[in-house]
Design a protein around this motif. Structure first.
Motif, PDB file in Angstrom:
ATOM      1  N   LEU A 128       0.733  -1.118   0.098  1.00 54.60           N
ATOM      2  CA  LEU A 128      -0.080  -0.023   0.034  1.00 54.60           C
ATOM      3  C   LEU A 128       0.979   1.121   0.104  1.00 54.60           C
ATOM      4  N   ILE A 129       1.863   1.419   0.859  1.00 51.77           N
ATOM      5  CA  ILE A 129       2.850   2.613   0.980  1.00 51.77           C
ATOM      6  C   ILE A 129       3.598   2.547  -0.348  1.00 51.77           C
ATOM      7  N   THR A 130       3.948   1.589  -0.879  1.00 51.98           N
ATOM      8  CA  THR A 130       4.787   1.397  -2.274  1.00 51.98           C
ATOM      9  C   THR A 130       4.295   2.188  -3.361  1.00 51.98           C
ATOM     10  N   GLN A 131       2.857   1.884  -3.361  1.00 59.24           N
ATOM     11  CA  GLN A 131       1.907   2.134  -4.462  1.00 59.24           C
ATOM     12  C   GLN A 131       1.783   3.753  -4.342  1.00 59.24           C
ATOM     13  N   THR A 132       1.324   3.931  -3.032  1.00 60.79           N
ATOM     14  CA  THR A 132       1.135   5.361  -2.756  1.00 60.79           C
ATOM     15  C   THR A 132       2.429   6.422  -3.001  1.00 60.79           C
ATOM     16  N   VAL A 133       3.538   5.903  -2.655  1.00 57.66           N
ATOM     17  CA  VAL A 133       4.805   6.653  -2.989  1.00 57.66           C
ATOM     18  C   VAL A 133       4.921   7.041  -4.480  1.00 57.66           C
ATOM     19  N   GLU A 134       4.651   5.664  -5.303  1.00 55.35           N
ATOM     20  CA  GLU A 134       4.845   5.649  -6.572  1.00 55.35           C
ATOM     21  C   GLU A 134       3.755   6.833  -7.432  1.00 55.35           C
ATOM     22  N   ARG A 159       5.561  10.142  -7.295  1.00 58.52           N
ATOM     23  CA  ARG A 159       6.153   9.558  -8.819  1.00 58.52           C
ATOM     24  C   ARG A 159       7.850   9.215  -8.477  1.00 58.52           C
ATOM     25  N   TYR A 160       7.946   8.297  -7.434  1.00 56.20           N
ATOM     26  CA  TYR A 160       9.226   7.589  -7.229  1.00 56.20           C
ATOM     27  C   TYR A 160       8.944   6.153  -7.280  1.00 56.20           C
ATOM     28  N   HIS A 161      10.081   5.249  -7.547  1.00 55.35           N
ATOM     29  CA  HIS A 161      10.379   3.919  -7.295  1.00 55.35           C
ATOM     30  C   HIS A 161      11.013   3.751  -5.914  1.00 55.35           C
ATOM     31  N   SER A 162      10.604   2.761  -5.062  1.00 56.90           N
ATOM     32  CA  SER A 162      11.071   2.824  -3.659  1.00 56.90           C
ATOM     33  C   SER A 162      11.820   1.404  -3.470  1.00 56.90           C
ATOM     34  N   SER A 163      12.896   1.236  -2.774  1.00 55.66           N
ATOM     35  CA  SER A 163      13.750   0.094  -2.482  1.00 55.66           C
ATOM     36  C   SER A 163      13.992   0.481  -0.764  1.00 55.66           C
ATOM     37  N   PHE A 164      14.264  -0.424  -0.241  1.00 51.47           N
ATOM     38  CA  PHE A 164      14.951  -0.216   1.352  1.00 51.47           C
ATOM     39  C   PHE A 164      15.416  -1.436   1.794  1.00 51.47           C
ATOM     40  N   GLN A 165      15.797  -1.614   2.911  1.00 51.38           N
ATOM     41  CA  GLN A 165      16.534  -2.754   3.667  1.00 51.38           C
ATOM     42  C   GLN A 165      15.506  -3.447   4.609  1.00 51.38           C
ATOM     43  N   HIS A 166      15.074  -2.654   5.610  1.00 51.88           N
ATOM     44  CA  HIS A 166      14.391  -3.254   6.836  1.00 51.88           C
ATOM     45  C   HIS A 166      13.025  -2.270   6.672  1.00 51.88           C
ATOM     46  N   LEU A 167      11.870  -3.101   7.375  1.00 51.40           N
ATOM     47  CA  LEU A 167      10.595  -2.356   7.288  1.00 51.40           C
ATOM     48  C   LEU A 167      10.144  -2.679   8.826  1.00 51.40           C
ATOM     49  N   ARG A 168       9.376  -1.778   9.240  1.00 56.91           N
ATOM     50  CA  ARG A 168       8.828  -2.101  10.663  1.00 56.91           C
ATOM     51  C   ARG A 168       7.303  -1.311  10.703  1.00 56.91           C
ATOM     52  N   LEU A 169       6.490  -1.623  11.368  1.00 55.29           N
ATOM     53  CA  LEU A 169       5.370  -0.546  11.700  1.00 55.29           C
ATOM     54  C   LEU A 169       5.113  -0.337  12.982  1.00 55.29           C
ATOM     55  N   SER A 170       4.555   0.794  13.051  1.00 55.74           N
ATOM     56  CA  SER A 170       4.313   1.356  14.560  1.00 55.74           C
ATOM     57  C   SER A 170       2.757   1.947  14.238  1.00 55.74           C
ATOM     58  N   LEU A 173      11.039   2.620   7.495  1.00 54.40           N
ATOM     59  CA  LEU A 173      12.003   1.830   6.288  1.00 54.40           C
ATOM     60  C   LEU A 173      13.533   2.233   6.910  1.00 54.40           C
ATOM     61  N   ASP A 174      14.184   1.427   6.772  1.00 51.85           N
ATOM     62  CA  ASP A 174      15.803   1.790   6.753  1.00 51.85           C
ATOM     63  C   ASP A 174      16.408   1.729   5.608  1.00 51.85           C
ATOM     64  N   ARG A 175      17.458   2.537   5.220  1.00 46.40           N
ATOM     65  CA  ARG A 175      18.144   2.555   4.121  1.00 46.40           C
ATOM     66  C   ARG A 175      17.466   2.552   2.808  1.00 46.40           C
ATOM     67  N   LEU A 176      16.483   3.640   2.689  1.00 47.46           N
ATOM     68  CA  LEU A 176      15.648   3.772   1.724  1.00 47.46           C
ATOM     69  C   LEU A 176      15.988   4.441   0.509  1.00 47.46           C
ATOM     70  N   GLU A 177      15.745   4.138  -0.745  1.00 40.61           N
ATOM     71  CA  GLU A 177      16.353   4.714  -1.851  1.00 40.61           C
ATOM     72  C   GLU A 177      14.982   5.026  -2.879  1.00 40.61           C
ATOM     73  N   LEU A 178      15.088   6.249  -3.321  1.00 40.31           N
ATOM     74  CA  LEU A 178      13.831   6.749  -3.880  1.00 40.31           C
ATOM     75  C   LEU A 178      14.360   7.189  -5.393  1.00 40.31           C
ATOM     76  N   GLN A 179      13.859   6.584  -6.382  1.00 41.28           N
ATOM     77  CA  GLN A 179      14.504   6.863  -7.850  1.00 41.28           C
ATOM     78  C   GLN A 179      13.056   7.654  -8.809  1.00 41.28           C
ATOM     79  N   PRO A 180      13.564   8.666  -9.296  1.00 39.03           N
ATOM     80  CA  PRO A 180      12.263   8.922 -10.145  1.00 39.03           C
ATOM     81  C   PRO A 180      11.936   8.137 -11.369  1.00 39.03           C
ATOM     82  N   ILE A 181      10.695   8.113 -11.391  1.00 42.65           N
ATOM     83  CA  ILE A 181      10.076   6.943 -12.172  1.00 42.65           C
ATOM     84  C   ILE A 181      10.513   7.214 -13.721  1.00 42.65           C
TER      85      ILE A 181
END
Length: 877
Positions: free
Chosen positions: A41-47, A51-62, A71-79
């Motif tokens: 859901l979050i990934t789709q919303t970010v895209e 308008r970014y592709h996202s990638s990360f290493q760790h995920l946790r919820l609060s 998200l830890d070590r997040l990388e966002l690249q323009p679509i």
């Protein structure tokens, strides 16, 4: 009341239970919601929304206080590959969706937080070619209400080319990610950059910059505002540069440390690219504030108007802070004070129209020691130009100074190569009072008028090779000083050309003398002036006095001149009414040398001809001179003396030289040689026969005592040196005797001569009847010593006794001669003209100085001047 008290514990228990239920519900949400679903859901919303592709290493919820994805070590690249959005790499990211949007099945981000993020923005030119990458490191990015076409608030802090946080950017914007239209963009943002080191900025820029920053920091703050009702973007900018010190790589030296401050309010139309600056200002160490107003189009580059104005420009400070200005300003040109500047520009890159005006009224302007304009004297410079292709400048310009108005026409000026062609023309302006602007002539009072026409064609970077033509017309110029120096009624014109220059019909009066001057300047192989000067009458003492006064008035700084000695010598030779008649001279002047091929005039009923050269290229100047005097009346020469020394007709030819300046010691350095002759004369302070008659053995001569000595001819050679005029072969011829003499006359007027006197046969027989009628008694040795005004005639103690003994013993073979001694002519005529020329040529070959003079005369090129003067004379006739 009792009833209420019973319900209170119940209410507390119900409330506590509700809280426990809520806590339990929230705690169980991780069990109810799958992490894969929330991640997707979050990934789709970010895209969708960023308008970014996202990638990360760790995920946790609060879920407290609201649900969030960490998200830890997040990388966002323009679509989109050509997107203008930056690449983002963040150590930690928090995405917080809107609860209500999730419940309605349309997830939206309510909050985004990036911690310790690096933002890399790719800056491309219009052709999509990579130019630079702008990186913001260690940044903190916060976004609120990240929703489609809704006001999004943001706040960004980070480090740009700095080890500490120096960027702060915040505000809000509203725009549709799809079907984006500038008109619908809503933007309100503030940004600031603190203490950005210019040296690091230059290193990041890279490439070969023409300057090197040694110190300086940039601070910047600005605001951008735009609403949905217009396409105009309001811009407010304030920036400071502090302690700026830089160096131009191609030259030595650094700028002075300076602080600069600029402010700007502008409107940018995002639709058509037009920019309007209504309030702009710059304050710099060399002046300000500089007010700026402009309207131009960023897309087409056309400028509707650009106006720069200031009331306080300090031109004298420009070279200290703008180092390139020093190459433009002429050497020794000085400014001091505030000038006013108005600069206007409009057009497009193909053709720009430029108009500027600079008022230097309140500026002190000086050029070396030759020109100085004080504060308060109007001086206005103006120009109306066209700049074609950003390179070729054309148009007109003007200079207004006092009564002078200069108008100029610039045919072209290539700003890249320096090739230029222009003409200037002034009105006929009066110069009354202009002495105040030229320190060398401040002691004079000026009047008259001048007109100037000039043109230049060539390269401004090589003015010595440019073709410069000018004409200066002089109309009744006069200069008078309080000490009596005066130049009157100066008229004529001077033409300067690329190959030669001319002085035409110049006439003026110096004191009581009228001069006419014609001249020519040759530029090849080296520049030199060839000048011809004529005057019908030159009163000598008045002329020398005028020169002395002029030198005093202009505060002469050249080689020292002993005017007292010159005036004293002139007073001894010339009466106050004596003048040189029909003076004509030629003068050649070039760097380090002055040559006089010819100087001729009439004086004392005779004629004088002189040739001379002065070489002052070396520290010790060298002067050489040749002269010829023809039949000068010595009586007239001494007309102002109560007791003349000698009378007769004077002839002389010779050469003189002097090494060193004309100071008080120049007579001691004077050297020379030549020959003289005096005919049909009389010595008024010498009585040779009367003095000889005082000798007992020659007593019969006493009856001829007259107090003077008449003669037919005196001739001989002389040498000059050690402050003396010496001779070894002087001969005096009269009807009663002949004399051979040797000795010297000091510059102090003291005589020291040894004479050998030969009596005529008629007088010799009066001494002794045993002498034949053709026999001459002699030599009779005598000395002449003492001041020339009252010399003393004495017996030569070394030789007179031998002569007298031979006379008493009548040993006439030892003390008599039949013919003129030493093979001299018996007549008293002066050598012919051919013999005089021959003698002078002999004198020249005997001295290297004369050879140097001959070489100087040949090199002077006066044959060209004679041709020029002859043509002018023919044209005038």
């Amino acid at each position: 009341m009792a009833k209420n008290r019973r319900f209170k514990p119940l209410i507390l228990w119900v409330a506590a239970a509700c809280v426990l239920l809520i806590i339990a519900g929230l705690s169980s949400l991780p069990l109810l919601i799958q992490s894969d679903y929330l991640e997707q859901l979050i990934t789709q919303t970010v895209e969708k929304q960023l308008r970014y592709h996202s990638s990360f290493q760790h995920l946790r919820l609060s879920f407290l206080p609201t649900p969030a994805l960490h998200l830890d070590r997040l990388e966002l690249q323009p679509i989109e590959q050509d997107s203008s959005a930056p690449l983002i790499v963040s150590e930690e990211a928090v995405f917080r969706p809107s609860i209500f949007s999730i419940l309605f099945g349309k997830p939206e981000l309510a909050y985004v937080l990036l911690r310790n993020a690096d933002l890399h923005y790719t800056w491309r030119d219009p052709n999509s070619t990579l130019v630079k990458t702008v990186s913001l490191r260690g940044a903190s990015v916060e976004l609120w209400n990240v929703r489609e076409n809704k006001p999004v608030r943001f706040k960004i802090r980070g480090k740009f080319l700095s080890d500490s946080e120096n960027v702060n950017w915040s505000g809000k914007f509203q725009a549709a990610s799809k079907d984006f239209q500038l008109k619908t963009l809503v933007l309100k943002t503030q940004a600031s950059i603190d203490a950005l080191e210019l040296s690091r900025l230059a290193a990041w820029w890279g490439g070969e910059l023409p300057i090197r920053f040694q110190s300086g920091t940039l601070s910047f703050s600005g605001q951008l505002n735009k609403d949905a009702r217009t396409t105009k973007l309001e811009i407010d900018i304030a920036s400071k540069i502090q302690n700026l010190v830089y160096q131009i790589i191609s030259r030595a030296g650094t700028s002075q440390a300076g602080d600069y401050e600029a402010r700007l309010h502008a409107d940018l139309d995002l639709a058509d690219g037009s920019l309007s600056v209504s309030e702009g200002s710059l304050t710099a160490p060399f002046g300000g504030p500089f007010d700026l107003e402009t309207k131009f189009n960023l897309k087409s580059g056309s400028i509707a108007e650009l106006l720069v104005k200031t009331e306080a420009l300090h031109i004298e400070m420009l070279p200290q802070y703008i180092l390139s200005v020093e190459e433009v300003l002429p050497v020794n040109l000085g400014f001091s004070g505030e000038s006013q500047l108005d600069f206007f520009l409009k057009g497009d890159p193909a053709l720009l129209l430029i108009n500027w005006r600079m008022n230097l009224t309140q500026v002190t302007l000086s050029y070396s020691k030759y020109f100085s304009k004080p504060t308060g004297v109007p001086l206005v410079l103006a120009a109306d130009m066209k700049l074609a292709g950003g390179r070729v400048l054309r148009g007109s310009f003007s200079v207004d100074f006092e009564q002078a108005a200069l108008k100029g026409s610039l045919v072209n000026l290539d700003l890249k190569t320096g090739d230029s062609e222009f003409t200037v023309l002034t009105n006929k302006f009066g110069i009354e009072g202009w002495q105040a602007y030229f320190p060398p002539i401040q002691a004079f009072t000026l009047s008259g008028a001048v007109k100037i026409l000039a043109s230049l064609k060539g390269n401004l970077n090589r003015l010595n090779q440019a073709e410069i033509m000018s004409n200066v017309s002089l109309d009744h110029l006069q200069a008078e000083a309080a000490n009596g120096a005066q130049v009157k009624d100066l008229n004529g014109s001077v033409d300067f050309g690329p190959m030669d220059s001319e002085i035409k019909n110049v006439r003026f009066e110096l004191g009581d003398t009228s001069f006419s001057i014609e001249g020519k300047m040759l530029r090849q192989p080296d520049p030199r002036w060839l000048v011809g000067i004529q005057t019908p009458k030159l009163p000598v003492r008045d002329f020398i006095s005028q020169l002395h006064k002029i030198f005093e008035a202009v505060q002469w700084e050249g080689p020292p001149v002993d005017w007292r000695a010159i005036e004293s010598a002139a007073a001894g030779l010339f009466s106050s009414q004596e003048a040189l008649e029909q003076l004509s001279t030629r003068i050649a002047m070039e760097a380090g040398r002055v040559v006089i091929p010819n100087l001729s005039f009439g004086v004392f009923n005779g004629d004088v001809s002189v040739r001379a050269a002065l070489n002052y290229a070396n520290p010790a100047p060298v002067t050489t001179m040749e002269f010829e005097f023809n039949r000068l009346s010595l009586a007239r020469l001494q007309a102002n003396q109560t007791k003349p020394l000698v009378e007769g007709n004077f002839f002389a030819v010779g050469s003189l030289s002097c090494q060193g300046p004309f100071d008080s010691e120049w007579p001691g350095r004077l050297k020379g040689r030549g020959s003289i002759s005096v005919t049909n004369g009389e010595f008024h302070t010498l009585d040779l026969l009367g003095s000889l008659g005082e000798i007992a053995q020659l007593a019969p001569l006493g009856r001829f005592k007259s107090g003077t000595t008449r003669f037919n001819d005196v001739r001989g050679d002389f040498q000059v040196g050690d402050r003396k005029i010496g001779t070894q072969n002087t001969l005096l011829v009269s009807d009663d005797f002949q004399v051979e003499g040797a000795g010297d006359l000091g510059f102090d007027g003291n005589l020291n001569l040894r004479l050998s006197v030969y009596l005529a046969p008629s007088l010799s027989q009066k001494i002794s009847s045993h002498l034949g009628e053709n026999m001459r008694l002699g030599p009779i040795p005598i000395l002449i010593v003492g001041p020339i005004a009252s010399p003393s005639i004495r017996k030569d103690p070394m030789l007179i006794q031998t002569f007298l003994e031979s006379l008493v013993q009548q040993q006439f073979s030892k003390i008599s001669a039949k013919l003129m001694p030493s093979g001299r002519r018996e007549n008293s005529q002066m050598p012919t003209a051919e013999e005089q020329v021959s003698d002078r040529a002999k004198t020249q070959t005997e001295t290297s100085k004369a050879k140097s003079l001959e070489q100087s005369l040949v090199e002077s090129g006066f044959g060209l001047l004679d041709q020029f003067l002859s043509k002018n004379k023919s044209a005038s006739s």
